[in-house]
Design a protein around this motif. Structure first.
Motif, PDB file in Angstrom:
ATOM      1  N   LYS A 129       0.994  -1.158   0.156  1.00 30.07           N
ATOM      2  CA  LYS A 129      -0.130   0.049   0.057  1.00 30.07           C
ATOM      3  C   LYS A 129       0.900   1.296   0.015  1.00 30.07           C
ATOM      4  O   LYS A 129       0.519   2.147  -0.775  1.00 30.07           O
ATOM      5  N   GLN A 130       2.036   1.333   0.805  1.00 34.97           N
ATOM      6  CA  GLN A 130       2.902   2.286   0.807  1.00 34.97           C
ATOM      7  C   GLN A 130       3.535   2.594  -0.507  1.00 34.97           C
ATOM      8  O   GLN A 130       3.769   3.589  -1.026  1.00 34.97           O
ATOM      9  N   LEU A 131       4.160   1.390  -1.123  1.00 37.05           N
ATOM     10  CA  LEU A 131       4.491   1.570  -2.515  1.00 37.05           C
ATOM     11  C   LEU A 131       3.583   2.133  -3.452  1.00 37.05           C
ATOM     12  O   LEU A 131       4.109   3.198  -4.308  1.00 37.05           O
ATOM     13  N   ASN A 132       2.404   1.895  -3.696  1.00 38.42           N
ATOM     14  CA  ASN A 132       1.387   2.241  -4.421  1.00 38.42           C
ATOM     15  C   ASN A 132       1.280   3.732  -4.326  1.00 38.42           C
ATOM     16  O   ASN A 132       0.923   4.388  -5.146  1.00 38.42           O
ATOM     17  N   GLN A 133       1.161   4.088  -3.112  1.00 39.89           N
ATOM     18  CA  GLN A 133       0.921   5.393  -2.695  1.00 39.89           C
ATOM     19  C   GLN A 133       2.055   6.445  -3.141  1.00 39.89           C
ATOM     20  O   GLN A 133       1.889   7.457  -3.610  1.00 39.89           O
ATOM     21  N   THR A 134       3.223   5.841  -2.897  1.00 38.06           N
ATOM     22  CA  THR A 134       4.466   6.628  -3.157  1.00 38.06           C
ATOM     23  C   THR A 134       4.777   6.679  -4.662  1.00 38.06           C
ATOM     24  O   THR A 134       5.413   7.771  -4.835  1.00 38.06           O
ATOM     25  N   LEU A 135       4.729   5.575  -5.258  1.00 35.47           N
ATOM     26  CA  LEU A 135       5.518   5.463  -6.611  1.00 35.47           C
ATOM     27  C   LEU A 135       4.598   5.908  -7.716  1.00 35.47           C
ATOM     28  O   LEU A 135       3.922   5.174  -8.587  1.00 35.47           O
ATOM     29  N   THR A 136       4.158   7.387  -7.765  1.00 32.51           N
ATOM     30  CA  THR A 136       3.414   7.798  -8.797  1.00 32.51           C
ATOM     31  C   THR A 136       4.229   8.866  -9.140  1.00 32.51           C
ATOM     32  O   THR A 136       4.992   9.673  -8.318  1.00 32.51           O
ATOM     33  N   VAL A 137       4.149   9.658 -10.195  1.00 33.47           N
ATOM     34  CA  VAL A 137       5.084  10.752 -10.755  1.00 33.47           C
ATOM     35  C   VAL A 137       4.673  11.912  -9.989  1.00 33.47           C
ATOM     36  O   VAL A 137       5.361  12.666  -9.669  1.00 33.47           O
ATOM     37  N   GLU A 138       3.275  12.134  -9.822  1.00 28.28           N
ATOM     38  CA  GLU A 138       2.747  13.425  -9.140  1.00 28.28           C
ATOM     39  C   GLU A 138       3.070  13.300  -7.519  1.00 28.28           C
ATOM     40  O   GLU A 138       3.746  14.343  -7.229  1.00 28.28           O
ATOM     41  N   HIS A 139       3.070  12.080  -6.960  1.00 26.42           N
ATOM     42  CA  HIS A 139       3.326  12.393  -5.409  1.00 26.42           C
ATOM     43  C   HIS A 139       5.048  12.582  -5.371  1.00 26.42           C
ATOM     44  O   HIS A 139       5.140  13.256  -4.525  1.00 26.42           O
ATOM     45  N   LEU A 140       5.669  11.762  -6.223  1.00 31.70           N
ATOM     46  CA  LEU A 140       7.237  11.904  -6.115  1.00 31.70           C
ATOM     47  C   LEU A 140       7.749  13.344  -6.352  1.00 31.70           C
ATOM     48  O   LEU A 140       8.880  13.961  -5.968  1.00 31.70           O
ATOM     49  N   ALA A 141       6.995  14.068  -7.632  1.00 29.65           N
ATOM     50  CA  ALA A 141       7.341  15.376  -7.943  1.00 29.65           C
ATOM     51  C   ALA A 141       6.998  16.361  -6.856  1.00 29.65           C
ATOM     52  O   ALA A 141       7.832  17.462  -6.369  1.00 29.65           O
ATOM     53  N   ALA A 142       6.204  16.121  -5.945  1.00 27.89           N
ATOM     54  CA  ALA A 142       5.823  16.827  -4.812  1.00 27.89           C
ATOM     55  C   ALA A 142       6.619  16.695  -3.458  1.00 27.89           C
ATOM     56  O   ALA A 142       6.772  17.515  -2.694  1.00 27.89           O
ATOM     57  N   ASN A 143       6.789  15.508  -3.407  1.00 27.42           N
ATOM     58  CA  ASN A 143       7.515  14.920  -2.169  1.00 27.42           C
ATOM     59  C   ASN A 143       8.601  13.976  -2.547  1.00 27.42           C
ATOM     60  O   ASN A 143       8.723  12.868  -2.408  1.00 27.42           O
ATOM     61  N   PRO A 144       9.639  14.580  -3.053  1.00 29.42           N
ATOM     62  CA  PRO A 144      10.833  13.835  -3.504  1.00 29.42           C
ATOM     63  C   PRO A 144      11.516  12.660  -2.480  1.00 29.42           C
ATOM     64  O   PRO A 144      11.971  11.760  -2.462  1.00 29.42           O
ATOM     65  N   GLY A 145      11.433  13.229  -1.022  1.00 29.01           N
ATOM     66  CA  GLY A 145      11.781  12.605   0.151  1.00 29.01           C
ATOM     67  C   GLY A 145      11.085  11.158   0.325  1.00 29.01           C
ATOM     68  O   GLY A 145      11.485  10.458   1.146  1.00 29.01           O
ATOM     69  N   ALA A 146       9.899  11.160  -0.221  1.00 34.03           N
ATOM     70  CA  ALA A 146       9.054   9.994  -0.096  1.00 34.03           C
ATOM     71  C   ALA A 146       9.629   8.806  -0.551  1.00 34.03           C
ATOM     72  O   ALA A 146       9.553   7.845   0.118  1.00 34.03           O
ATOM     73  N   ALA A 147      10.600   9.042  -1.704  1.00 39.25           N
ATOM     74  CA  ALA A 147      11.218   7.715  -2.065  1.00 39.25           C
ATOM     75  C   ALA A 147      12.221   7.169  -0.930  1.00 39.25           C
ATOM     76  O   ALA A 147      12.526   6.003  -0.966  1.00 39.25           O
ATOM     77  N   ASP A 148      12.859   8.114  -0.108  1.00 35.44           N
ATOM     78  CA  ASP A 148      13.948   7.479   0.963  1.00 35.44           C
ATOM     79  C   ASP A 148      13.305   6.993   1.805  1.00 35.44           C
ATOM     80  O   ASP A 148      13.618   5.764   2.287  1.00 35.44           O
ATOM     81  N   GLU A 149      11.860   7.468   2.231  1.00 35.84           N
ATOM     82  CA  GLU A 149      11.140   6.910   3.156  1.00 35.84           C
ATOM     83  C   GLU A 149      10.638   5.215   2.929  1.00 35.84           C
ATOM     84  O   GLU A 149      10.879   4.512   3.681  1.00 35.84           O
ATOM     85  N   LEU A 150      10.232   5.387   1.399  1.00 38.10           N
ATOM     86  CA  LEU A 150       9.923   3.884   1.014  1.00 38.10           C
ATOM     87  C   LEU A 150      11.158   3.095   1.141  1.00 38.10           C
ATOM     88  O   LEU A 150      10.868   1.915   1.221  1.00 38.10           O
ATOM     89  N   GLY A 151      12.276   3.602   0.635  1.00 38.73           N
ATOM     90  CA  GLY A 151      13.436   2.815   0.428  1.00 38.73           C
ATOM     91  C   GLY A 151      13.746   2.171   1.818  1.00 38.73           C
ATOM     92  O   GLY A 151      14.020   0.939   2.099  1.00 38.73           O
ATOM     93  N   GLN A 152      13.669   2.687   2.863  1.00 40.49           N
ATOM     94  CA  GLN A 152      14.011   2.514   4.270  1.00 40.49           C
ATOM     95  C   GLN A 152      12.976   1.274   5.000  1.00 40.49           C
ATOM     96  O   GLN A 152      13.223   0.542   5.327  1.00 40.49           O
ATOM     97  N   ALA A 153      11.633   1.821   4.451  1.00 41.25           N
ATOM     98  CA  ALA A 153      10.510   1.007   4.742  1.00 41.25           C
ATOM     99  C   ALA A 153      10.723  -0.470   4.242  1.00 41.25           C
ATOM    100  O   ALA A 153      10.647  -1.506   4.699  1.00 41.25           O
ATOM    101  N   LEU A 154      11.224  -0.604   2.742  1.00 42.67           N
ATOM    102  CA  LEU A 154      11.387  -1.779   2.137  1.00 42.67           C
ATOM    103  C   LEU A 154      12.558  -2.539   2.543  1.00 42.67           C
ATOM    104  O   LEU A 154      12.446  -3.734   2.775  1.00 42.67           O
ATOM    105  N   GLN A 155      13.428  -1.968   3.065  1.00 39.37           N
ATOM    106  CA  GLN A 155      14.642  -2.630   3.508  1.00 39.37           C
ATOM    107  C   GLN A 155      14.422  -3.307   4.843  1.00 39.37           C
ATOM    108  O   GLN A 155      14.758  -4.256   5.073  1.00 39.37           O
ATOM    109  N   ARG A 156      13.544  -2.629   5.846  1.00 36.57           N
ATOM    110  CA  ARG A 156      13.073  -3.126   6.753  1.00 36.57           C
ATOM    111  C   ARG A 156      12.317  -4.362   6.641  1.00 36.57           C
ATOM    112  O   ARG A 156      12.375  -5.583   7.161  1.00 36.57           O
ATOM    113  N   PHE A 157      11.279  -4.145   5.623  1.00 36.23           N
ATOM    114  CA  PHE A 157      10.361  -5.232   5.655  1.00 36.23           C
ATOM    115  C   PHE A 157      11.023  -6.502   4.769  1.00 36.23           C
ATOM    116  O   PHE A 157      10.796  -7.395   5.274  1.00 36.23           O
ATOM    117  N   SER A 158      11.941  -6.295   4.076  1.00 35.75           N
ATOM    118  CA  SER A 158      12.556  -7.227   3.250  1.00 35.75           C
ATOM    119  C   SER A 158      13.611  -8.071   4.282  1.00 35.75           C
ATOM    120  O   SER A 158      13.304  -9.593   4.291  1.00 35.75           O
TER     121      SER A 158
END
Length: 540
Positions: A63-92
């Protein structure tokens, strides 16, 4: 201190990242679902809470990945990619550890169930942790790019244009061919149809095989588009689940090839991919796909979509079968009609003509009667009598067909045929003469050696007739006029084993055939007549 360079998301690479990270997440979710179902079926409820937690965590990160990985969301919140990356690392890491712990517990269970699927979950979790940082980092470009990362060209007017180098194509893994039929029939009998799964990733093929075989489907696998087309040409399938992003030949190309093939164009295809943009969906539907599912797929939705497609295929197959039956019935009806009527007359009836009457100025009519057949039929069985007549009249039919003549009818052991009808022809008398000579030979051959040999008597006349169709329930094509009556008299007053023709027919044939003159007296309705026996062909 200088400001960091401005960055912006690259739509295509955002889509690639979303696709490539949803794949392992979908595998974790899918295998966790299957394990939970099988654990319940086998009574291993102690591991259900751990599986439920694993699935819950995977659903949350998806759900976090789907919300974060849109062009519109990333353009407005570039830092969201880092937050997603950290969450993915923890989850994996947590998912891999959970799978490892469950694997260890399952080795203690009787029969050591679930080990293969837990290994797949751990592998998918590790792949997600390894590839996620690279995919996330590649999604952005610097607004003012460094020249070293770009190629240059010129527009011809002195302006330098920069564009990004295309990413190198990913080669398929060597030795990845896997095309065997892999249904686990011990889980549920394959009763619902045969499905071809086309995907270049082995983990995706494995997940779909496990899910579909539990639903009762027979599953075959193809690891590439070319392999899929090869299998489709050699095996029969009810449905194709087709991935889009594959090396060498992608799903769009496979779909196009299928729809261009007459034998495959009606086979239902469901595209199943991690790509979820509208343009891709529209392109697939316009290309002929029956449906589209995004990864990770919901098992209930997958089952519903497959069931709907198979039901549509069943109805289409039923419709084609009914159409084939209708065509076969029409062909049989056409054949029966042509046994009764000439083709041109049958075509006129089918076109809507209710009354068909034609006046033809020049035709030649032949009557043939089997002499001695009545005596023979009294000494043989009815079955044998019908068989002899059928064989002889079939021979007559073939001889008439060779000459392009039209059989009108048979009455008992009498046979009537005409030349120059329904389509006029100048050689109508010659064609009938050739038929008559051949009929004499055919009868002699068939009844040679019989105790009571049968002979044939033939009569021929030429002239005008009226022809038409009579009847409504049972059609009959017949001839009327003095020409027909005279031909009948030529036969009835003829000589056994000979061909008697009228003066009108003799006039048409005398240059090409030999004759013997006969004088007939007291012919019914005609009085005295001169007739001729056709004895052979003149040398040429």
């Amino acid at each position: 201190m200088p400001n960091p360079p401005a960055i912006r998301p690259i739509p295509k690479l955002v889509s690639v990242a979303r696709h490539d990270m949803r794949n392992p997440l979908g595998e974790i979710l899918g295998f966790a679902d299957i394990l939970a179902e099988e654990a319940g079926e086998l009574g291993y409820l102690a591991i259900s809470p751990d599986l439920a937690a694993l699935r819950q965590n995977a659903a949350a990160i998806l759900k976090q990945l789907n919300q974060t990985l849109t062009v519109e969301h990333l353009a407005a919140n570039p830092g969201a990619a880092d937050e997603l990356g950290q969450a993915l690392q923890r989850f994996s890491q947590e998912a891999a550890e959970a799978a490892t712990a469950l694997h260890a517990r399952c080795t203690q269970l009787e029969g050591q169930p679930f080990l293969d699927d837990l290994t797949r979950i751990r592998k998918s979790a590790n792949e997600l942790g390894e590839h996620a940082p690279k995919l996330l980092a590649a999604m952005f470009e610097v607004v003012a790019p460094e020249f070293a990362d770009l190629e240059q060209t010129h527009d011809g007017g002195g302006t330098t244009i920069f564009f990004r180098k295309p990413a190198a194509a990913v080669a398929p893994a060597p030795g990845s061919e896997d095309t065997t039929f892999l249904t686990r029939t011990e889980v549920r009998p394959p009763v619902a149809g045969t499905i071809l799964v086309v995907d270049d990733l082995e983990s995706n093929r494995a997940l779909l095989t496990r899910r579909l075989s539990r639903e009762g489907f027979t599953v075959a696998l193809a690891e590439s588009g070319r392999r899929a087309l090869d299998m489709l040409g050699r095996h029969t399938f009810d449905l194709v689940l087709l991935d889009i992003m594959m090396p060498e030949m992608d799903g769009h190309q496979v779909l196009t090839a299928m729809k261009a093939d007459f034998a495959l164009r009606h086979l239902p295809v469901i595209m199943i991919s991690g790509l979820d943009d509208v343009d891709t969906l529209v392109r697939c539907i316009e290309g002929g796909a029956d449906d589209y599912l995004t990864k990770p797929f919901d098992p209930v939705l997958l089952r519903a979509r497959i069931t709907a497609c198979l039901e549509k295929k069943r109805l289409r197959d039923q419709e084609r079968e009914l159409l084939q039956q209708v065509r076969e019935a029409q062909e049989k009806s056409e054949a029966l009609l042509l046994n009764i009527l000439p083709r041109s007359i049958a075509d006129r009836l089918k076109a809507g003509e209710s009354t068909i009457v034609d006046t033809l100025p020049a035709v030649t009519v032949l009557f043939a009667d089997l002499v001695g057949f009545t005596e023979l039929s009294a000494r043989i069985t009815g079955t044998e009598m019908v068989r002899l007549l059928d064989e002889l009249f079939t021979t007559f039919d073939l001889l008439a067909q060779e000459q392009g003549l039209e059989k009108i009818k048979t009455i008992g052991d009498a046979y009537m045929v005409v030349g120059g009808l329904p389509d006029p022809r100048p050689d109508h008398a010659h064609a009938i003469a050739e038929l008559a000579l051949n009929m004499i030979v055919a009868v002699e051959q068939q009844f040679a050696g019989k105790e009571l040999p049968v002979r044939v008597r033939l009569g021929i006349n030429s002239g005008p007739v009226v022809a038409g169709v009579i009847g409504r329930n049972k059609f009959s094509y017949d001839l009327w006029g003095d020409t027909v009556n005279t031909a009948s008299r030529m036969e009835s007053h003829g000589v056994v084993g000979a061909i008697q023709v009228s003066a009108a027919t003799h006039q048409l044939l005398e240059r090409d055939y030999t004759f013997t003159r006969r004088e007939l007296t007291q012919v019914k309705g005609k009085g005295d007549l001169t007739a001729w026996l056709l004895t052979g062909r003149r040398p040429r």
